[in-house]
Scaffold this motif. Structure first.
Motif, PDB file in Angstrom:
ATOM      1  N   ASN A 602       0.822  -1.202   0.000  1.00  0.00           N
ATOM      2  CA  ASN A 602       0.000   0.000   0.000  1.00  0.00           C
ATOM      3  C   ASN A 602       0.864   1.263   0.000  1.00  0.00           C
ATOM      4  O   ASN A 602       0.930   2.007   0.988  1.00  0.00           O
ATOM      5  N   GLY A 603       1.526   1.515  -1.118  1.00  0.00           N
ATOM      6  CA  GLY A 603       2.371   2.695  -1.217  1.00  0.00           C
ATOM      7  C   GLY A 603       3.254   2.625  -2.443  1.00  0.00           C
ATOM      8  O   GLY A 603       3.144   1.728  -3.280  1.00  0.00           O
ATOM      9  N   ASP A 604       4.158   3.591  -2.531  1.00  0.00           N
ATOM     10  CA  ASP A 604       5.018   3.778  -3.703  1.00  0.00           C
ATOM     11  C   ASP A 604       6.461   3.424  -3.350  1.00  0.00           C
ATOM     12  O   ASP A 604       7.393   4.176  -3.647  1.00  0.00           O
ATOM     13  N   LEU A 605       6.669   2.256  -2.749  1.00  0.00           N
ATOM     14  CA  LEU A 605       7.962   1.923  -2.161  1.00  0.00           C
ATOM     15  C   LEU A 605       9.081   1.812  -3.189  1.00  0.00           C
ATOM     16  O   LEU A 605      10.228   2.172  -2.913  1.00  0.00           O
ATOM     17  N   PHE A 606       8.775   1.298  -4.368  1.00  0.00           N
ATOM     18  CA  PHE A 606       9.825   1.157  -5.384  1.00  0.00           C
ATOM     19  C   PHE A 606      10.331   2.526  -5.843  1.00  0.00           C
ATOM     20  O   PHE A 606      11.536   2.712  -6.052  1.00  0.00           O
ATOM     21  N   ALA A 607       9.425   3.480  -6.004  1.00  0.00           N
ATOM     22  CA  ALA A 607       9.848   4.830  -6.378  1.00  0.00           C
ATOM     23  C   ALA A 607      10.663   5.477  -5.263  1.00  0.00           C
ATOM     24  O   ALA A 607      11.671   6.143  -5.519  1.00  0.00           O
ATOM     25  N   LEU A 608      10.232   5.288  -4.017  1.00  0.00           N
ATOM     26  CA  LEU A 608      10.987   5.848  -2.899  1.00  0.00           C
ATOM     27  C   LEU A 608      12.400   5.274  -2.851  1.00  0.00           C
ATOM     28  O   LEU A 608      13.363   5.984  -2.538  1.00  0.00           O
ATOM     29  N   TYR A 609      12.514   3.996  -3.169  1.00  0.00           N
ATOM     30  CA  TYR A 609      13.850   3.416  -3.161  1.00  0.00           C
ATOM     31  C   TYR A 609      14.719   4.040  -4.257  1.00  0.00           C
ATOM     32  O   TYR A 609      15.908   4.326  -4.046  1.00  0.00           O
TER      33      TYR A 609
END
Length: 739
Positions: A602-609
């Motif tokens: 539930n989020g944009d974790l790949f972009a944050l990484y």
């Protein structure tokens, strides 16, 4: 027709844009100099050369009857180069710019792109007003296509490379041609500016309509190009700079309505080619991820690297840099295309070609292992073509200090971040558009959909069938909540597949993820709540198992109970607020459907990484990957440092098949700026890989050295365990599997 690009690994591009004030253009480029350069190219191992016929300023470099010849051109640069290259047996590629010229404002102002205020736009990076041609005008039919045919008829090149074309067709034009054509196609007037930002665009349907229409002009333009060229020289191959990348999707439009998004192979090009690193940047990362997409297209593809730090200069980088870039190109199945820039008088630096000869010798030793090889599919990353062009950008959308982080946000950060973390983890993967993924779903062990907001219904239906028949799936964020035209779906299309229903966006710009006991146990720092910037959604479980929760920030960060964006209070230096205690939604869930499993994040974790490279984000992604697709089940497992890249290729041979595992070292110097250099390679020792095969290998060798490697065979797991004693810059582990 045989596509000679497949067997051409060592091409050269000569960049030769000349402003109108430049003196003595090609003044030193005599017939003797042309032959000297061609001989120098041959000695440097170059197989094909791209040279200029028509530049960004709108100048021809040969005696054209159509285009203005540069006023200071001293020689027929194009003709002398073509003749000298043919004498040396080197393939010829003509370069022609498409949509910029400094001369058309006087001759044909009605062909120029017009801004909303009535002024005329600059073309590409030219420093001249009124220098951008409009794709809607009669320019193509009356001027450019005849110019193309003239150049092709005159020089009969092996290839044509068009620049300044599709990648310039993106911004609004208010010329009378656009107004009339848009009205005829859609029945509407052009939308009034300013153009909305990406986070507001989907709420402005008139702008979504315009963007689809505008990009829909690219396919007819490309079709006209190809028809014009093939009409006078059927054997000449055609490429258009930057077409065929996942971040530049092309819609097929009919009378202002979207028919479908086109795959690169539908564009009609003979090969895909681009200069993806414009001003420095990270060649290895860009070549790797773009190659992992274009490997799925079914077309030959190449990437330019260059002698200089940025285009338009005469500096020279280290040949160690060039070698690593060329090795990356080979590993992802592409071909090399080195770029140089002659001096205005046409001369070149011999020292460049002395260095390039070392690089090309390095390539020549390795290219034999690329002939007939293809990158192996295992994990698929979806790059929905409309999701790269429409919808909200990735990462923190508001609330965080706008100066935080070195990179501007982009919609492509989600796909780029997925590829980056998988590369660091040593996970074999490719990147697919929707149509190509649908065709190849049966070959995938895991599919990752990294917040691809706009998706086609057919893809979602087939993914559900894929999971029911035993497939594994990871879906993140707002994936699929809009259709491929940017229209919000009334219901969550992934609800049955994910075993939950996604609801409204939660009000805060950041949340914290708290791992459940089982997931936390798999992490080194599982008790630490993960800070996650960006949009999160309310969720309602309907069969899925919750592995982690979304925790809201402290309530005090809101000025009022309304919790509107205007109520958010800046807390720390860059805007973060500590975790509260209220669980607002599920953060990570796992759902069994039929014989397979689907995970939701539930989020944009790949972009944050991608934007931050945070080790805790990588730990969460790694542990979630292990839940979805355990490493023991994978085709290849690799023990390596994060900076080493692995790419697995395969090819058939007369005796059976070969698996070719590329390892790429990467050790950039510390730099405060944008330009990345890999000059001093630090050797890596002790790399180990375990490769599952259907039969025991006959031999395992280190190539191109031909050295026999130490390895063992685990018959129970049908796995070859290989030890790579030392990695300098590039190594190929060759597993020979005869019948």
């Amino acid at each position: 027709m045989d596509n000679w690009i497949n067997g051409t690994f060592r091409k050269l591009h000569l960049d030769y844009h000349q402003p109108v004030w430049m003196k003595n253009v090609a003044g030193a480029f005599t017939e003797e100099e042309a032959r000297r350069q061609a001989a120098m190219f041959k000695q440097a191992g170059i197989q094909a050369v791209e040279f200029f016929a028509y530049d960004h300023y709108g100048h021809a470099f040969y005696p054209s009857r159509i285009a203005p010849v540069h006023p200071e051109l001293q020689q027929d640069y194009t003709g002398l180069m073509a003749q000298a290259l043919r004498e040396e047996g080197i393939r010829t590629i003509l370069y022609l710019n498409a949509f910029t010229s400094v001369h058309m404002a006087e001759k044909h102002p009605e062909w120029l792109r017009v801004l909303e205020d009535g002024t005329m736009a600059r073309g590409a990076w030219l420093q001249h007003d009124a220098s951008q041609l409009c794709i809607s005008s009669a320019y193509l039919e009356e001027y450019y296509l005849p110019l193309l045919q003239e150049a092709v008829q005159r020089y009969q090149p092996d290839g044509i490379w068009i620049d300044g074309g599709s990648w310039t067709v993106e911004y609004p034009c208010y010329c009378q041609n656009c107004r009339s054509l848009y009205q005829a196609d859609t029945g509407m007037d052009l939308p009034k500016g300013p153009m909305p930002g990406p986070d507001e665009e989907l709420d402005r349907p008139e702008w979504v309509q315009w963007r689809l229409w505008r990009r829909g002009q690219i396919f007819p333009y490309v079709s006209q190009l190809i028809a014009a060229i093939k009409g006078v020289s059927p054997h000449t191959l055609v490429a258009e700079n930057n077409l065929g990348k996942y971040l530049y999707g092309i819609p097929l439009m009919k009378k202002g309505r979207l028919v479908r998004w086109l795959t690169p192979r539908e564009l009609g090009l003979d090969w895909l080619s681009c200069d993806p690193v414009h001003f420095g940047a990270n060649h290895e990362m860009i070549f790797s991820r773009e190659g992992r997409y274009q490997a799925t297209t079914g077309l030959p593809y190449d990437y330019m690297n260059e002698r200089f730090h940025g285009w338009g200069e005469w500096q020279m980088r280290s040949h160690t840099d060039w070698k690593l870039e060329m090795a990356t190109v080979l590993a992802v199945g592409a071909r090399g295309f080195f770029a140089d820039q002659p001096y205005p008088d046409g001369r070149l630096e011999p020292a460049v070609y002395q260095e390039l000869s070392k690089v090309n010798e390095f390539v020549k030793e390795r290219e034999t292992f690329s002939v007939g090889a293809a990158v192996v599919p295992e994990v698929a990353v979806l790059a929905s073509l409309p999701s790269q062009l429409l919808g909200p950008t990735a990462g923190a959308e508001w609330g965080r200090d706008k100066h935080w982080g070195a990179l501007p946000k982009s919609r492509t950060d989600r796909v780029d971040g997925t590829s980056l973390v998988l590369t660091e983890m040593g996970v074999q993967h490719l990147i697919y558009d929707e149509a190509t993924l649908r065709e190849n779903l049966g070959r995938q062990s895991l599919v990752i959909i990294p917040d691809q907001c706009l998706m086609e219904e057919e893809t979602i239906v087939l993914l559900e069938q894929y999971v029911e028949h035993g497939g594994r799936l990871i879906v993140t964020g707002r994936s699929g909540l809009w259709d491929e035209q940017g229209v919000r779906r009334p219901e969550d299309p992934f609800a049955r597949l994910l075993g939950l229903k996604r609801g409204e966006e939660l009000p805060a710009p950041l949340h914290y993820w708290q791992a459940g006991t089982g997931l936390a146990r798999t992490m080194e720092f599982g008790e630490i709540k993960l800070q996650v910037w960006g949009t999160a959604l309310a969720t309602m479980l309907a069969g899925a198992k919750e592995l982690a929760k979304v925790i809201e920030p402290v309530e005090d960060v809101w000025r009022s109970s309304g919790r509107e964006r205007s109520d958010w209070q800046h807390y720390t230096t860059v805007g973060a607020a500590p975790s509260g205690s209220r669980a607002a939604a599920s953060a990570v869930t796992l759902h069994t459907l039929g014989q397979g499993q689907a995970m939701y994040m539930n989020g944009d974790l790949f972009a944050l990484y991608y934007l931050e490279g945070h080790r805790l984000i990588r730990e969460w992604l790694s542990c979630c990957m292990e839940q979805s697709y355990p490493s023991a089940s994978r085709l290849i497992q690799v023990q390596k440092p994060l900076h080493v890249e692995m790419v697995m290729n395969e090819r058939m041979t007369g005796a059976g098949r070969e698996i070719l595992v590329h390892f790429l070292n990467y050790f950039a110097q510390k730099r405060p700026g944008y330009v990345i250099h890999n000059e001093e390679m630090i050797p890596v020792e002790g790399i180990r890989c375990s490769v599952r095969t259907d039969v025991k290998p006959d031999s395992i060798l280190l190539q191109p050295e031909g050295q026999v490697l130490k390895w063992t065979w685990d018959s129970a797991a049908s796995t070859a365990i290989v030890h790579l004693p030392r990695l300098e810059l590039h190594a190929i582990v060759q597993l020979v599997l005869n019948r």
